[in-house]
Design a protein around this motif. Structure first.
Motif: not given
Length: 383
Positions: A190, A243, A247, A264
């Motif tokens: 991320d 991603i 998210g 996520r």
């Protein structure tokens, strides 16, 4: 061996050969009847644009990276010397490029035939390598990614771990190891560098077809997503993960010819795509990327292009075409894809050993991190 045992063995071999023949026939059929993409058209001024007129252009072909000469600025006097001697500019090219990641004009390329990451630092006009030496020597790199700070994450399929390097190439740590993966293929981090998602493709003899999530800083295992199968949230030879907006996780489920979407934390949300020859379908989906608007870019090695979908899976556009001859937007074996901070799209072709770069038309040619470099004339590296 008894007659019964011999008969069972021969039957199993025939069944296996039958399955292989059926798979080969399907691949050949897809290749033979796949719709040919509309060729891009040179817009006014000679730019190659996608889609072609009369549709409104969204992307323009900008450049191709073949090797080190495409980023290293010539030294003073080099141009004159080459003019006099006829010598060409030396360039270190790719062997078998696989994946690409970009941070502020610094282009990282993994090469599955080499034991390092090539770095094309366009703002600085430099070329260098990461992972050649201990500690942190890379054995066989595949998928790569960078976080917002420029920290590099490398999926090393032979070492079965993820190696982490500073933006300058200093080895920091490794995550995972032999007990964690059967055959890892990609790594995604991320933007904050907090959570790491590693795709384990498993293989035909493994049941571990899944995504494993880790704390990117401590290496602690957090949870897994999926198992082998064809149901919702299950995988058959997963290839890559990106991603996206809010998210969301977009996973290329290669053997099921689809992209699956998760939250996520790994909750299944939806999927899109299916096996087929029509636009929006897949024949050999490989890597995936997302842009800042949440759009999803999926490479298909059989179609020789990348398709762009909305965050919900609606087909928006495709770029590129399959070709046996190299050229802008022409691909024989495309693999890696990445979208940088400015919206530029980077597409790798393993066969032609190159990285094509496409610029969104809303971005001026002199804007963005990639344009801060001094630009030598690009020439294909010697093959």
């Amino acid at each position: 061996m008894t007659p019964a045992t011999r008969l069972n063995t021969e039957t199993m071999n025939l069944e296996r050969l039958s399955r292989l023949a059926a798979a080969a026939a399907l691949a050949a059929a897809l290749q033979g009847c796949m719709q040919a993409p509309i060729a891009p058209t040179a817009a006014k001024g000679g730019d190659l644009v996608y889609p072609p007129p009369p549709e409104e252009a969204r992307f323009v072909y900008e450049r191709t990276i073949y090797g080190s000469a495409d980023v290293i600025a010539p030294e003073s006097g080099d141009d004159l010397r080459r003019m006099v001697t006829g010598e060409s500019q030396r360039s270190e090219g790719f062997s078998k490029p696989y994946a690409v990641a970009v941070h502020r004009g610094r282009v990282f390329v993994s090469d599955s035939a080499q034991r390092y990451i090539r770095v094309f630092d366009f703002p600085a006009g430099k070329f260098y390598k990461i992972g050649e030496d201990e500690p942190g020597r890379i054995v066989k790199p595949l998928g790569i990614d960078v976080d917002a700070s420029g920290t590099l994450y490398v999926a090393d399929i032979s070492a079965r771990d993820v190696k982490v390097f500073s933006p300058e190439g200093r080895y920091l740590r490794s995550i995972g190891g032999a007990k964690w993966f059967d055959r890892l293929s990609s790594v995604t981090v991320d933007s904050r560098g907090e959570r790491l998602y590693v795709v384990d493709i498993g293989g035909v003899t493994s049941e571990n077809h899944r995504v494993r999530a880790f704390d990117a800083k401590t290496g602690a295992h957090l949870f897994d997503i999926g198992k082998r199968g064809a149901g919702q949230g299950e995988f058959n030879l997963p290839r890559d993960l990106a991603i996206g907006k809010d998210g969301r996780l977009y996973v290329v489920d290669g053997g099921n010819f689809r992209v699956q979407v998760f939250s996520r934390d790994g909750q299944f949300l939806k999927s899109f795509g299916a096996l087929g020859k029509q636009f929006g379908q897949f024949a050999r989906p490989k890597e995936v990327a997302t842009d800042q608007a949440g759009n999803v870019y999926v490479v298909d090695s059989a179609f020789g292009n990348f398709q762009i979908f909305s965050p919900e899976g609606e087909l928006l556009l495709f770029v590129g075409e399959r070709s046996e001859r190299d050229g802008p937007g022409k691909y024989m074996l495309p693999s890696g894809i990445y979208v940088d901070e400015d919206g530029r799209v980077y597409m790798i072709d393993q066969w032609f050993r190159k990285v094509d770069v496409f610029r969104p038309v809303a971005l001026a040619a002199n804007q963005g991190y990639l344009q801060r470099a001094r630009r030598p004339a690009a020439v294909p590296a010697a093959k």
